[in-house]
Design an enzyme around this catalytic site. Structure first.
Site, short mmCIF file in Angstrom:
data_model
loop_
_atom_site.label_atom_id
_atom_site.label_comp_id
_atom_site.label_asym_id
_atom_site.label_seq_id
_atom_site.Cartn_x
_atom_site.Cartn_y
_atom_site.Cartn_z
N ARG A 144 0.85 -1.19 0.00
CA ARG A 144 0.00 0.00 0.00
C ARG A 144 0.89 1.23 0.00
NH1 ARG A 144 -3.58 -2.55 -1.70
NH2 ARG A 144 -5.62 -2.97 -0.80
N HIS B 31 -1.73 -0.02 -9.79
CA HIS B 31 -2.44 -0.94 -8.86
C HIS B 31 -2.99 -2.16 -9.61
CE1 HIS B 31 -4.47 -1.04 -4.67
NE2 HIS B 31 -4.33 -2.28 -5.15
P1 NDP Z 1 -2.05 -11.12 5.29
O1 NDP Z 1 -2.92 -10.54 6.35
O2 NDP Z 1 -2.23 -12.55 4.95
O3 NDP Z 1 -0.51 -10.93 5.68
C1 NDP Z 1 -0.03 -9.75 6.24
C2 NDP Z 1 1.38 -9.99 6.72
O4 NDP Z 1 1.91 -8.78 7.24
C3 NDP Z 1 1.44 -11.02 7.86
O5 NDP Z 1 2.57 -11.82 7.74
C4 NDP Z 1 1.53 -10.13 9.10
O6 NDP Z 1 2.17 -10.74 10.21
C5 NDP Z 1 2.37 -9.00 8.58
N1 NDP Z 1 2.19 -7.82 9.40
C6 NDP Z 1 1.07 -7.10 9.61
N2 NDP Z 1 1.31 -6.08 10.46
C7 NDP Z 1 2.61 -6.18 10.80
C8 NDP Z 1 3.45 -5.43 11.66
N3 NDP Z 1 3.00 -4.36 12.34
N4 NDP Z 1 4.73 -5.82 11.79
C9 NDP Z 1 5.20 -6.88 11.12
N5 NDP Z 1 4.46 -7.64 10.27
C10 NDP Z 1 3.17 -7.29 10.13
O7 NDP Z 1 -2.25 -10.21 4.01
P2 NDP Z 1 -2.05 -10.61 2.47
O8 NDP Z 1 -0.74 -11.28 2.33
O9 NDP Z 1 -3.25 -11.30 1.97
O10 NDP Z 1 -2.03 -9.16 1.79
C11 NDP Z 1 -1.05 -8.21 2.15
C12 NDP Z 1 -1.39 -6.87 1.54
O11 NDP Z 1 -1.14 -6.88 0.15
C13 NDP Z 1 -2.84 -6.43 1.64
O12 NDP Z 1 -3.17 -5.94 2.92
C14 NDP Z 1 -2.91 -5.36 0.59
O13 NDP Z 1 -2.57 -4.12 1.16
C15 NDP Z 1 -1.84 -5.79 -0.43
N6 NDP Z 1 -2.42 -6.20 -1.71
C16 NDP Z 1 -2.09 -5.51 -2.84
C17 NDP Z 1 -2.61 -5.87 -4.06
C18 NDP Z 1 -2.21 -5.14 -5.29
O14 NDP Z 1 -2.74 -5.44 -6.37
N7 NDP Z 1 -1.29 -4.21 -5.22
C19 NDP Z 1 -3.52 -7.01 -4.19
C20 NDP Z 1 -3.79 -7.69 -2.96
C21 NDP Z 1 -3.26 -7.28 -1.76
P3 NDP Z 1 1.52 -12.02 10.93
O15 NDP Z 1 1.66 -13.15 9.94
O16 NDP Z 1 2.32 -12.23 12.13
O17 NDP Z 1 0.08 -11.67 11.18
#
Ligand code: NDP
Length: 309
Positions: free
Chosen positions: A224, A272
């Site tokens: 993002r 995007h």
């Molecule tokens: P998930 O919720 O499956 O994974 C998020 C990851 O980020 C997890 O490993 C989580 O840790 C980690 N995380 C969250 N907060 C923190 C923090 N404060 N410190 C360290 N690690 C953190 O999300 P997805 O993988 O499904 O998607 C990720 C993002 O990708 C979406 O939120 C979206 O913004 C983006 N996206 C972009 C797209 C595009 O076309 N550009 C399409 C789809 C998604 P933990 O495993 O410990 O919870």
């Protein structure tokens, strides 16, 4: 009859209605899918942010709100939303992100731009290192980051991943916590950001984080736009500390025409498109969550409202 409200935008209705109806039928669900229902009679809301529906209070009987995007920053803070919220996890979304990330990592790793833009009649072989000698770090080891990390390991890259909770994924150096972030950044010749946007991750990539990167690192951000402090990125690009940034997401989308990212030679803007939720692969996931919600079973991919993702 299950009343499903499609509140994911008029422009998406034509693409989604048929795959959703097919998926409901295949799941044996008797659903009335429509763009308009009497709010108090709605059982399920299929949702995307930035649509007119912002007040969930009239939907007194709705059992779940099913977001068609993986990112939920546009809805998770909505105080009128008391219903369970699910985010999108679907095979097509994951495959698309793996392709985008691997493609852009390989572009920079192989120096493909040199061949595309440099056909000047001069034979000057520049052999890239093997993938095994190019360290990649992925911030976020969730559905998308984890799949990208695994795919990059299969291509031969040494991969470090960073997440909130400590992970143990075969072949990946998994780190967590503030120290872990610093370590993860220090080895990141190519840095891929797949964190969700939350209060904890907003502006996480600014001058301090960039300072830990090795000189000449490449940044790829399909996460993002709000994860990055834009002026700090521009400063790091100006000095060459960051050699290139491939950006798919921005604080303001569409990216304004006069934004300096468009014209900076060290920035690649993609609009995007890293991975789109495709109705064909996502509709069965929605159908399964409709089934679960109506059967009082736990819905899949429930958002943790406290954590914000
Ligand atoms: P998930 O919720 O499956 O994974 C998020 C990851 O980020 C997890 O490993 C989580 O840790 C980690 N995380 C969250 N907060 C923190 C923090 N404060 N410190 C360290 N690690 C953190 O999300 P997805 O993988 O499904 O998607 C990720 C993002 O990708 C979406 O939120 C979206 O913004 C983006 N996206 C972009 C797209 C595009 O076309 N550009 C399409 C789809 C998604 P933990 O495993 O410990 O919870």
């Amino acid at each position: 009859m299950i009343r499903v409200l499609f509140a994911a935008g008029d422009s998406r209705w034509d693409d989604w209605k048929s795959p959703l109806r097919t998926a409901f039928a295949e799941a044996g669900l008797d659903c009335d899918l429509a763009q308009h229902h009497e709010p108090s009679q709605v059982d399920i809301i299929v949702y995307a942010p930035n649509v007119p529906l912002q007040d969930f209070r009239p939907y007194t009987n709705a059992r779940a709100v099913l977001n068609i995007w993986a990112g939920v920053e546009g809805i998770v803070g909505n105080e009128t939303l008391t219903q369970p919220l699910a985010r999108m996890v679907d095979p097509g979304l994951t495959e698309g992100m793996v392709e985008y990330v691997c493609g852009h990592v390989l572009r920079h790793h192989l120096g493909i731009d040199t061949q595309i833009t440099g056909q000047d009649g001069v034979w000057k072989p520049q052999v890239p290192p093997l993938a095994r000698d190019r360290a990649v770090t992925i911030l976020g080891l969730g559905e998308l980051g984890g799949a990208c990390a695994t795919a990059l390991v299969q291509l031969g890259f040494p991969v470090t991943g960073w997440s909130r909770s400590q992970k143990d994924i075969a072949g990946i150096r998994c780190l967590s916590g503030d120290d872990g972030l610093t370590k993860a950044l220090k080895t990141a010749q190519i840095l891929v950001c797949l964190l969700p946007l939350t209060p904890d991750t907003t502006d996480i990539l600014g001058s301090a984080a960039f300072g830990h990167l090795p000189a000449g690192a490449v940044l790829i951000n399909p996460g993002r736009g709000g994860l990055i402090v834009e002026r700090d990125l521009m400063a790091a690009l100006e000095t060459g500390h960051i050699a290139h940034a491939t950006l798919d997401t921005f604080r303001t989308e569409p990216l304004p025409q006069d934004h300096p990212f468009w014209s900076h030679p060290g920035v690649t803007v993609t609009p995007h498109i890293a991975s789109e939720t495709r109705p064909a692969t996502a509709a069965p996931v929605i159908a399964e969550n409709v089934r679960r919600a109506m059967a009082d079973e736990p819905i899949l991919h429930l958002v943790d409202r406290e954590k914000g993702y």
